[in-house]
Design a protein around this motif. Sequence first.
Motif, PDB file in Angstrom:
ATOM      1  N   GLY A   1     -10.222  -8.937  -4.405  1.00 23.90           N
ATOM      2  CA  GLY A   1      -8.992  -9.115  -5.170  1.00 23.90           C
ATOM      3  C   GLY A   1      -7.812  -8.373  -4.584  1.00 23.90           C
ATOM      4  N   ALA A   2      -6.644  -8.678  -5.161  1.00 29.28           N
ATOM      5  CA  ALA A   2      -5.388  -8.120  -4.660  1.00 29.28           C
ATOM      6  C   ALA A   2      -5.251  -6.661  -5.077  1.00 29.28           C
ATOM      7  CB  ALA A   2      -4.237  -8.937  -5.218  1.00 29.28           C
ATOM      8  N   ALA A   3      -4.576  -5.906  -4.194  1.00 28.11           N
ATOM      9  CA  ALA A   3      -4.377  -4.488  -4.493  1.00 28.11           C
ATOM     10  C   ALA A   3      -3.129  -4.287  -5.344  1.00 28.11           C
ATOM     11  CB  ALA A   3      -4.243  -3.713  -3.187  1.00 28.11           C
ATOM     12  N   GLY A   4      -2.294  -5.356  -5.432  1.00 28.86           N
ATOM     13  CA  GLY A   4      -1.055  -5.237  -6.211  1.00 28.86           C
ATOM     14  C   GLY A   4       0.057  -4.585  -5.408  1.00 28.86           C
ATOM     15  N   GLU A   5      -0.114  -4.504  -4.098  1.00 29.51           N
ATOM     16  CA  GLU A   5       0.932  -3.921  -3.248  1.00 29.51           C
ATOM     17  C   GLU A   5       1.236  -4.873  -2.103  1.00 29.51           C
ATOM     18  OE1 GLU A   5      -0.057   0.090  -1.977  1.00 29.51           O
ATOM     19  OE2 GLU A   5      -1.110   0.357  -3.895  1.00 29.51           O
ATOM     20  N   THR A   6       2.401  -4.685  -1.453  1.00 25.69           N
ATOM     21  CA  THR A   6       2.710  -5.498  -0.274  1.00 25.69           C
ATOM     22  C   THR A   6       2.819  -4.585   0.934  1.00 25.69           C
ATOM     23  OG1 THR A   6       5.047  -5.337  -0.796  1.00 25.69           O
ATOM     24  CG2 THR A   6       3.953  -7.392  -1.421  1.00 25.69           C
ATOM     25  N   ASN A   7       2.512  -5.133   2.114  1.00 24.44           N
ATOM     26  CA  ASN A   7       2.640  -4.325   3.325  1.00 24.44           C
ATOM     27  C   ASN A   7       4.053  -4.447   3.888  1.00 24.44           C
ATOM     28  OD1 ASN A   7       2.736  -6.758   4.704  1.00 24.44           O
ATOM     29  ND2 ASN A   7       0.681  -6.601   5.570  1.00 24.44           N
ATOM     30  N   VAL A   8       4.270  -3.838   5.046  1.00 24.60           N
ATOM     31  CA  VAL A   8       5.601  -3.808   5.659  1.00 24.60           C
ATOM     32  C   VAL A   8       6.135  -5.215   5.956  1.00 24.60           C
ATOM     33  CG1 VAL A   8       4.508  -3.431   7.896  1.00 24.60           C
ATOM     34  CG2 VAL A   8       6.897  -2.936   7.659  1.00 24.60           C
ATOM     35  N   GLN A   9       5.238  -6.172   6.134  1.00 29.22           N
ATOM     36  CA  GLN A   9       5.659  -7.550   6.427  1.00 29.22           C
ATOM     37  C   GLN A   9       5.918  -8.340   5.144  1.00 29.22           C
ATOM     38  OE1 GLN A   9       4.150  -7.985   9.924  1.00 29.22           O
ATOM     39  NE2 GLN A   9       2.809  -6.233   9.710  1.00 29.22           N
ATOM     40  N   GLY A  10       5.825  -7.681   3.985  1.00 31.85           N
ATOM     41  CA  GLY A  10       6.071  -8.358   2.713  1.00 31.85           C
ATOM     42  C   GLY A  10       4.885  -9.199   2.272  1.00 31.85           C
ATOM     43  N   GLU A  11       3.703  -9.006   2.887  1.00 37.08           N
ATOM     44  CA  GLU A  11       2.531  -9.798   2.508  1.00 37.08           C
ATOM     45  C   GLU A  11       1.721  -9.031   1.457  1.00 37.08           C
ATOM     46  OE1 GLU A  11       1.983 -11.561   7.040  1.00 37.08           O
ATOM     47  OE2 GLU A  11       0.876  -9.801   6.381  1.00 37.08           O
ATOM     48  N   ASP A  12       1.137  -9.795   0.513  1.00 36.25           N
ATOM     49  CA  ASP A  12       0.307  -9.151  -0.515  1.00 36.25           C
ATOM     50  C   ASP A  12      -0.914  -8.534   0.141  1.00 36.25           C
ATOM     51  OD1 ASP A  12       2.004  -9.902  -2.512  1.00 36.25           O
ATOM     52  OD2 ASP A  12       0.979 -11.818  -2.868  1.00 36.25           O
ATOM     53  N   GLN A  13      -1.199  -7.285  -0.208  1.00 33.89           N
ATOM     54  CA  GLN A  13      -2.391  -6.638   0.368  1.00 33.89           C
ATOM     55  C   GLN A  13      -3.586  -6.828  -0.555  1.00 33.89           C
ATOM     56  OE1 GLN A  13      -0.521  -2.720   0.778  1.00 33.89           O
ATOM     57  NE2 GLN A  13      -1.174  -2.742   2.903  1.00 33.89           N
ATOM     58  N   GLN A  14      -4.730  -7.071   0.047  1.00 33.86           N
ATOM     59  CA  GLN A  14      -5.982  -7.130  -0.697  1.00 33.86           C
ATOM     60  C   GLN A  14      -6.576  -5.719  -0.718  1.00 33.86           C
ATOM     61  OE1 GLN A  14      -7.147 -10.257  -1.992  1.00 33.86           O
ATOM     62  NE2 GLN A  14      -5.033 -10.692  -1.411  1.00 33.86           N
ATOM     63  N   LYS A  15      -7.430  -5.469  -1.720  1.00 35.19           N
ATOM     64  CA  LYS A  15      -8.053  -4.134  -1.778  1.00 35.19           C
ATOM     65  C   LYS A  15      -8.772  -3.826  -0.461  1.00 35.19           C
ATOM     66  CE  LYS A  15      -8.993  -4.390  -6.716  1.00 35.19           C
ATOM     67  NZ  LYS A  15     -10.019  -4.777  -7.680  1.00 35.19           N
ATOM     68  N   LEU A  16      -9.425  -4.857   0.102  1.00 29.32           N
ATOM     69  CA  LEU A  16     -10.189  -4.609   1.339  1.00 29.32           C
ATOM     70  C   LEU A  16      -9.295  -4.378   2.562  1.00 29.32           C
ATOM     71  CD1 LEU A  16     -13.418  -6.778   1.209  1.00 29.32           C
ATOM     72  CD2 LEU A  16     -13.263  -4.462   2.082  1.00 29.32           C
ATOM     73  N   ASP A  17      -8.049  -4.894   2.518  1.00 24.82           N
ATOM     74  CA  ASP A  17      -7.097  -4.585   3.608  1.00 24.82           C
ATOM     75  C   ASP A  17      -6.863  -3.080   3.643  1.00 24.82           C
ATOM     76  OD1 ASP A  17      -6.366  -7.153   4.573  1.00 24.82           O
ATOM     77  OD2 ASP A  17      -4.955  -7.454   2.940  1.00 24.82           O
ATOM     78  N   ILE A  18      -6.602  -2.529   2.467  1.00 23.26           N
ATOM     79  CA  ILE A  18      -6.259  -1.104   2.378  1.00 23.26           C
ATOM     80  C   ILE A  18      -7.479  -0.236   2.721  1.00 23.26           C
ATOM     81  CG2 ILE A  18      -5.492   0.705   0.771  1.00 23.26           C
ATOM     82  CD1 ILE A  18      -3.792  -1.459  -0.612  1.00 23.26           C
ATOM     83  N   LEU A  19      -8.633  -0.628   2.187  1.00 19.98           N
ATOM     84  CA  LEU A  19      -9.855   0.150   2.467  1.00 19.98           C
ATOM     85  C   LEU A  19     -10.208   0.120   3.952  1.00 19.98           C
ATOM     86  CD1 LEU A  19     -12.151  -0.915  -0.513  1.00 19.98           C
ATOM     87  CD2 LEU A  19     -11.357   1.403  -0.020  1.00 19.98           C
TER      88      LEU A  19
END
Length: 338
Positions: A49-67
């Motif tokens: 699922g989504a982490a509720g945050e966006t990265n520097v490129q303005g893309e929605d981050q997934q929880k696993l992106d951040i982890l």
Amino acid sequence: MITLSQYLLEYERKNPEKAGIKLAIEDLAKGCIRIMDLVGRGPLIGIHGAAGETNVQGEDQQKLDILSNQVLLDMLAWSGNWAGLASEEMEHIYHIPAHYPKGKFLCAFDPLDGSGNIDLNMPIGTIFSVLPYEGGQEAPHNSDFLRPGRDQIAAGYVLYGSSTTFVLTLGEGVHSFTFDRSIGEFFRTEKNLKMPDSQNYSVNASNYRHWKAPVRQYVDECKAGKDGPRGKDYNMRWMGCMVADSHRVLAKGGMFMYPYDERNPNQTGKLRLLYECNPMSMIIEQAGGRSITDKENTLDVQPTDLHQRVPLMMGSKVEIDYLEALHKADKKTKKSTK
Ligand code: AFP
């Protein structure tokens, strides 16, 4: 069958000037094993699922992106093999904490490519690019990462698919390693991979109307198959994950592209030069293929920004030569009609 560590040891013996690369690549492999484990558990431990945050490129981050990003930062920061890190998920470079020694390499990575596939149990991957760093214990700057892809001393990716595959080049061919879960090691399962020529193409065709004329012509001719000017039938696949789509092209031949899209004239392409296009292009070239933007060989592009995007067309030489010729012909026609 040799392990990844044995391969790296042999490489260092033959190339003593590259000392240190073995430990550096092993850091990446260990980080990816941890990511593989998280990917495999997914919803069992609530990390889909989504982490509720966006990265520097303005893309929605997934929880696993951040982890996954955190796993790689933790794994690479302490070892003393790296001087600085850059990631798709961070606006600025990551400085190795002062209490750890700095090493001779810089790493730019996309910790989890194809994150739209995570919740669907479809292929995802990690991509990395390794650059040399000559600044000793001085902290690196963003500009130290802005080197053309030709300067990479290693590039690779890990594909989390039906098995976990680590594809690596140190500039002496492309080797593929498969993770053996019962032993806990990567074993080399393919040596000196060479891409065949074939009629596969991989592109998000829903963007067709936004492409430039030479790209549209190429795809029209692929679709025309035997009845068209190419005189052969083509096949198309799109998994929405650059690692998976490029892996297919590397193994089966053909062409992968994410071309320039006229909807967003200020954005030259979708894929990021430093941690997506450059490492993949080094692998493709080492396997006998080619990689271009719509202007030059991808590995010759002088980067101007950490998160720069470029149009990308890469794959079997015969296909990329043809696409390049279409671009040149288009340029010539435009010049003569001015
Ligand atoms: P995400 O990591 O945000 O899912 O993006 C994946 C990607 O950068 C690359 O891996 C794919 O080739 C491409 O985007 C897919 O883009 P489409 O959304 O146009 O299918």
